[in-house]
Design a protein around this motif. Structure first.
Motif, PDB file in Angstrom:
ATOM      1  N   GLN A 137       0.834  -1.207   0.000  1.00 30.41           N
ATOM      2  CA  GLN A 137       0.000   0.000   0.000  1.00 30.41           C
ATOM      3  C   GLN A 137       0.867   1.255   0.000  1.00 30.41           C
ATOM      4  OE1 GLN A 137      -3.464  -0.053  -0.108  1.00 30.41           O
ATOM      5  NE2 GLN A 137      -3.245   2.147  -0.472  1.00 30.41           N
ATOM      6  N   VAL A 138       1.934   1.233   0.799  1.00 27.57           N
ATOM      7  CA  VAL A 138       2.861   2.375   0.828  1.00 27.57           C
ATOM      8  C   VAL A 138       3.546   2.528  -0.532  1.00 27.57           C
ATOM      9  CG1 VAL A 138       4.996   3.256   1.862  1.00 27.57           C
ATOM     10  CG2 VAL A 138       3.235   2.220   3.307  1.00 27.57           C
ATOM     11  N   GLY A 139       3.930   1.400  -1.134  1.00 25.35           N
ATOM     12  CA  GLY A 139       4.599   1.450  -2.441  1.00 25.35           C
ATOM     13  C   GLY A 139       3.727   2.058  -3.523  1.00 25.35           C
ATOM     14  N   VAL A 140       2.423   1.781  -3.471  1.00 29.18           N
ATOM     15  CA  VAL A 140       1.502   2.354  -4.460  1.00 29.18           C
ATOM     16  C   VAL A 140       1.458   3.876  -4.342  1.00 29.18           C
ATOM     17  CG1 VAL A 140      -0.937   2.485  -5.117  1.00 29.18           C
ATOM     18  CG2 VAL A 140       0.099   0.284  -4.615  1.00 29.18           C
ATOM     19  N   ALA A 141       1.604   4.374  -3.105  1.00 24.55           N
ATOM     20  CA  ALA A 141       1.502   5.821  -2.874  1.00 24.55           C
ATOM     21  C   ALA A 141       2.779   6.570  -3.242  1.00 24.55           C
ATOM     22  CB  ALA A 141       1.156   6.075  -1.401  1.00 24.55           C
ATOM     23  N   VAL A 142       3.890   5.850  -3.470  1.00 24.59           N
ATOM     24  CA  VAL A 142       5.169   6.513  -3.765  1.00 24.59           C
ATOM     25  C   VAL A 142       5.242   6.839  -5.261  1.00 24.59           C
ATOM     26  CG1 VAL A 142       7.678   6.250  -3.789  1.00 24.59           C
ATOM     27  CG2 VAL A 142       6.343   5.348  -1.874  1.00 24.59           C
ATOM     28  N   PRO A 143       5.432   8.099  -5.638  1.00 24.03           N
ATOM     29  CA  PRO A 143       5.597   8.432  -7.061  1.00 24.03           C
ATOM     30  C   PRO A 143       6.871   7.811  -7.613  1.00 24.03           C
ATOM     31  CG  PRO A 143       5.177  10.398  -5.741  1.00 24.03           C
ATOM     32  CD  PRO A 143       5.461   9.287  -4.777  1.00 24.03           C
ATOM     33  N   VAL A 144       6.813   7.399  -8.878  1.00 26.47           N
ATOM     34  CA  VAL A 144       7.957   6.700  -9.473  1.00 26.47           C
ATOM     35  C   VAL A 144       9.195   7.601  -9.538  1.00 26.47           C
ATOM     36  CG1 VAL A 144       7.337   7.282 -11.845  1.00 26.47           C
ATOM     37  CG2 VAL A 144       8.622   5.208 -11.389  1.00 26.47           C
ATOM     38  N   PHE A 145       8.994   8.916  -9.726  1.00 32.59           N
ATOM     39  CA  PHE A 145      10.172   9.787  -9.796  1.00 32.59           C
ATOM     40  C   PHE A 145      10.855   9.886  -8.438  1.00 32.59           C
ATOM     41  CE2 PHE A 145       6.963  12.798  -8.352  1.00 32.59           C
ATOM     42  CZ  PHE A 145       7.660  13.606  -7.471  1.00 32.59           C
ATOM     43  N   TRP A 146      10.058   9.836  -7.345  1.00 34.48           N
ATOM     44  CA  TRP A 146      10.656   9.914  -6.022  1.00 34.48           C
ATOM     45  C   TRP A 146      11.414   8.635  -5.698  1.00 34.48           C
ATOM     46  CZ3 TRP A 146       8.560  10.031  -0.437  1.00 34.48           C
ATOM     47  CH2 TRP A 146       9.463  10.728   0.363  1.00 34.48           C
ATOM     48  N   ALA A 147      10.841   7.508  -6.116  1.00 39.29           N
ATOM     49  CA  ALA A 147      11.566   6.245  -5.939  1.00 39.29           C
ATOM     50  C   ALA A 147      12.910   6.294  -6.666  1.00 39.29           C
ATOM     51  CB  ALA A 147      10.722   5.085  -6.464  1.00 39.29           C
ATOM     52  N   GLY A 148      12.915   6.868  -7.864  1.00 41.18           N
ATOM     53  CA  GLY A 148      14.166   6.992  -8.618  1.00 41.18           C
ATOM     54  C   GLY A 148      15.169   7.878  -7.911  1.00 41.18           C
ATOM     55  N   ILE A 149      14.698   8.993  -7.361  1.00 43.15           N
ATOM     56  CA  ILE A 149      15.607   9.911  -6.657  1.00 43.15           C
ATOM     57  C   ILE A 149      16.174   9.247  -5.399  1.00 43.15           C
ATOM     58  CG2 ILE A 149      15.694  12.080  -5.358  1.00 43.15           C
ATOM     59  CD1 ILE A 149      13.652  13.196  -7.367  1.00 43.15           C
ATOM     60  N   LEU A 150      15.325   8.548  -4.636  1.00 44.74           N
ATOM     61  CA  LEU A 150      15.794   7.891  -3.404  1.00 44.74           C
ATOM     62  C   LEU A 150      16.825   6.807  -3.716  1.00 44.74           C
ATOM     63  CD1 LEU A 150      12.467   7.540  -1.357  1.00 44.74           C
ATOM     64  CD2 LEU A 150      14.335   9.160  -0.988  1.00 44.74           C
ATOM     65  N   LEU A 151      16.542   5.977  -4.729  1.00 50.72           N
ATOM     66  CA  LEU A 151      17.498   4.931  -5.106  1.00 50.72           C
ATOM     67  C   LEU A 151      18.801   5.538  -5.603  1.00 50.72           C
ATOM     68  CD1 LEU A 151      15.078   2.461  -6.944  1.00 50.72           C
ATOM     69  CD2 LEU A 151      16.254   2.066  -4.774  1.00 50.72           C
ATOM     70  N   GLY A 189      10.304  -1.146 -11.643  1.00 51.74           N
ATOM     71  CA  GLY A 189       9.887  -2.482 -11.229  1.00 51.74           C
ATOM     72  C   GLY A 189       9.317  -2.519  -9.826  1.00 51.74           C
ATOM     73  N   LEU A 190       9.942  -1.804  -8.887  1.00 55.08           N
ATOM     74  CA  LEU A 190       9.460  -1.833  -7.505  1.00 55.08           C
ATOM     75  C   LEU A 190       8.085  -1.175  -7.373  1.00 55.08           C
ATOM     76  CD1 LEU A 190      12.760  -1.015  -5.546  1.00 55.08           C
ATOM     77  CD2 LEU A 190      11.582  -3.211  -5.769  1.00 55.08           C
ATOM     78  N   ILE A 191       7.886  -0.056  -8.072  1.00 53.77           N
ATOM     79  CA  ILE A 191       6.580   0.608  -7.992  1.00 53.77           C
ATOM     80  C   ILE A 191       5.515  -0.248  -8.678  1.00 53.77           C
ATOM     81  CG2 ILE A 191       5.272   2.647  -8.666  1.00 53.77           C
ATOM     82  CD1 ILE A 191       7.324   3.078  -6.419  1.00 53.77           C
ATOM     83  N   MET A 192       5.860  -0.852  -9.817  1.00 45.77           N
ATOM     84  CA  MET A 192       4.894  -1.723 -10.491  1.00 45.77           C
ATOM     85  C   MET A 192       4.583  -2.946  -9.639  1.00 45.77           C
ATOM     86  SD  MET A 192       4.933  -3.332 -14.295  1.00 45.77           S
ATOM     87  CE  MET A 192       4.176  -1.868 -14.972  1.00 45.77           C
ATOM     88  N   ALA A 193       5.597  -3.501  -8.964  1.00 42.76           N
ATOM     89  CA  ALA A 193       5.378  -4.656  -8.089  1.00 42.76           C
ATOM     90  C   ALA A 193       4.412  -4.310  -6.964  1.00 42.76           C
ATOM     91  CB  ALA A 193       6.712  -5.127  -7.519  1.00 42.76           C
ATOM     92  N   ALA A 194       4.554  -3.108  -6.403  1.00 43.97           N
ATOM     93  CA  ALA A 194       3.656  -2.706  -5.303  1.00 43.97           C
ATOM     94  C   ALA A 194       2.204  -2.696  -5.774  1.00 43.97           C
ATOM     95  CB  ALA A 194       4.069  -1.322  -4.794  1.00 43.97           C
ATOM     96  N   VAL A 195       1.989  -2.233  -7.014  1.00 37.99           N
ATOM     97  CA  VAL A 195       0.626  -2.207  -7.557  1.00 37.99           C
ATOM     98  C   VAL A 195       0.126  -3.626  -7.812  1.00 37.99           C
ATOM     99  CG1 VAL A 195      -0.795  -1.443  -9.492  1.00 37.99           C
ATOM    100  CG2 VAL A 195       0.998   0.061  -8.589  1.00 37.99           C
ATOM    101  N   LEU A 196       0.973  -4.444  -8.435  1.00 42.89           N
ATOM    102  CA  LEU A 196       0.545  -5.791  -8.826  1.00 42.89           C
ATOM    103  C   LEU A 196       0.344  -6.708  -7.623  1.00 42.89           C
ATOM    104  CD1 LEU A 196       2.754  -6.375 -12.002  1.00 42.89           C
ATOM    105  CD2 LEU A 196       0.314  -5.831 -11.897  1.00 42.89           C
ATOM    106  N   ILE A 197       1.110  -6.503  -6.554  1.00 44.99           N
ATOM    107  CA  ILE A 197       0.961  -7.355  -5.358  1.00 44.99           C
ATOM    108  C   ILE A 197      -0.471  -7.296  -4.843  1.00 44.99           C
ATOM    109  CG2 ILE A 197       1.531  -7.453  -2.886  1.00 44.99           C
ATOM    110  CD1 ILE A 197       4.427  -6.833  -3.656  1.00 44.99           C
ATOM    111  N   ARG A 198      -1.048  -6.129  -4.845  1.00 47.36           N
ATOM    112  CA  ARG A 198      -2.419  -5.984  -4.351  1.00 47.36           C
ATOM    113  C   ARG A 198      -3.395  -6.797  -5.205  1.00 47.36           C
ATOM    114  NH1 ARG A 198      -4.101  -0.244  -4.521  1.00 47.36           N
ATOM    115  NH2 ARG A 198      -5.761  -0.907  -3.145  1.00 47.36           N
TER     116      ARG A 198
END
Length: 315
Positions: A137-151, A189-198
């Motif tokens: 649920q948290v992963g779905v709420a994270v924008p993909v650009f922010w995930a990229g910046i954090l990584l 991949g991580l953001i897409m996985a968060a969506v697909l897991i649900r």
């Protein structure tokens, strides 16, 4: 099955035709006088008319449309107004970035989502199942650009393991190209996985309560065997649909990721050409992307018909 496939092919061709007309009219309507934009404010009317005539922009719209379609069918996507480069060459040069990025992101998302979603469904009501549901649920709420910046900050700036941006071409160094794609692929991949897991979790939970799964257990299968041999096939039906829809989302995600990591991909090229009002480049590139997305949905529909025979008779 043949009638089902034929119906889907007719729908596929009709959707492409409608999309091509819409794209042509919208882009031409928004572009204004293309020749005047290309030549700038100081251009004389004679120069503008000459450029418009040389590119066939002074012809009736329906003639321009059919000429564009006929050229696309023959593999000619047009040429850039500003650089006179072939659009086909521009697109081909960037596919070596965009295709590995999008495909790897999708595959990574599926590799994570299917086992994790299945595990979360089997352990629903337990602390581990609740934690996985919360994390997704948290992963779905994270924008993909922010995930990229954090990584990028963690693995690029702090640890120095991977480049934070830029691109090394495959012809120069395949290992360098792979290193350039690792963080962008992880972000997608991580953001897409968060969506697909649900969706995987919901689909598996649904089939676990079906009679055919109880029947499978009644004939001697363990819970895991019944789920793997009978349940997952039925749970894959909604998952196939969601993956098809996620392909379109994935293309939107690559636009952002290519910008964050300065990758010379197809999406970034298209944005630059939108700003430059390169009508033919944008028109042909958008059409190719739409054909790809509609083609993926056609494959999803055909796969759906193969997995569930009831779909073939009901549509």
């Amino acid at each position: 099955m043949a009638i089902y496939v034929l119906r889907k092919l007719v729908f596929f061709l009709g959707a492409i035709f409608i999309a091509s007309v819409a794209i042509f009219l919208l882009i031409r309507g928004a572009g204004g006088n293309v020749a005047a934009v290309v030549l700038g404010k100081g251009a004389t009317p004679e120069a503008i008319d000459a450029l418009a005539h040389s590119y066939g922009l002074d012809r009736p719209l329906f003639v321009q449309y059919f000429d564009w379609i006929a050229n696309m069918l023959s593999g000619d996507l047009g040429r850039s107004f500003r650089t006179n480069e072939s659009v086909a060459d521009l697109v081909t040069a960037r596919l070596s970035v965009s295709i590995p990025l999008a495909l790897s992101g999708l595959i990574l998302g599926l590799i994570i989502a299917i086992p994790v979603g299945t595990y979360a469904a089997r352990n629903v009501g337990t602390p581990s199942g609740a934690i996985l549901a919360l994390v997704s649920q948290v992963g779905v709420a994270v924008p993909v650009f922010w995930a990229g910046i954090l990584l990028s900050l963690l693995f690029g700036v702090r640890l120095g393991w991977l480049p934070t941006g830029g691109w090394t071409d495959w012809s120069v160094s395949p290992w360098g190209a792979i290193r350039s794609l690792v963080l962008p692929v992880l972000s997608l991949g991580l953001i897409m996985a968060a969506v697909l897991i649900r969706y995987v979790r919901s689909a598996v939970l649904d089939v676990m309560n079906q009679d055919y799964l109880r029947t499978a257990r009644a004939v001697g299968m363990t819970r895991t065997e019944a789920l793997l041999k009978v349940g997952l096939r039925n749970a894959s039906l909604p998952l196939v649909t969601i993956v098809g829809l996620q392909i379109a989302e994935l293309i939107g995600g690559t636009v952002i990721i290519e910008t964050v990591f300065s990758l010379p991909g197809l999406s970034r090229m298209m944005l630059a050409n939108v700003a430059a009002r390169e009508v033919i480049v944008v028109q042909s590139t958008v059409m190719l992307i739409i054909i790809f997305v509609i083609g993926v949905n056609l494959l999803v529909d055909l796969l759906y018909g193969i997995l569930d025979p009831r779909v073939r008779s009901s549509r």
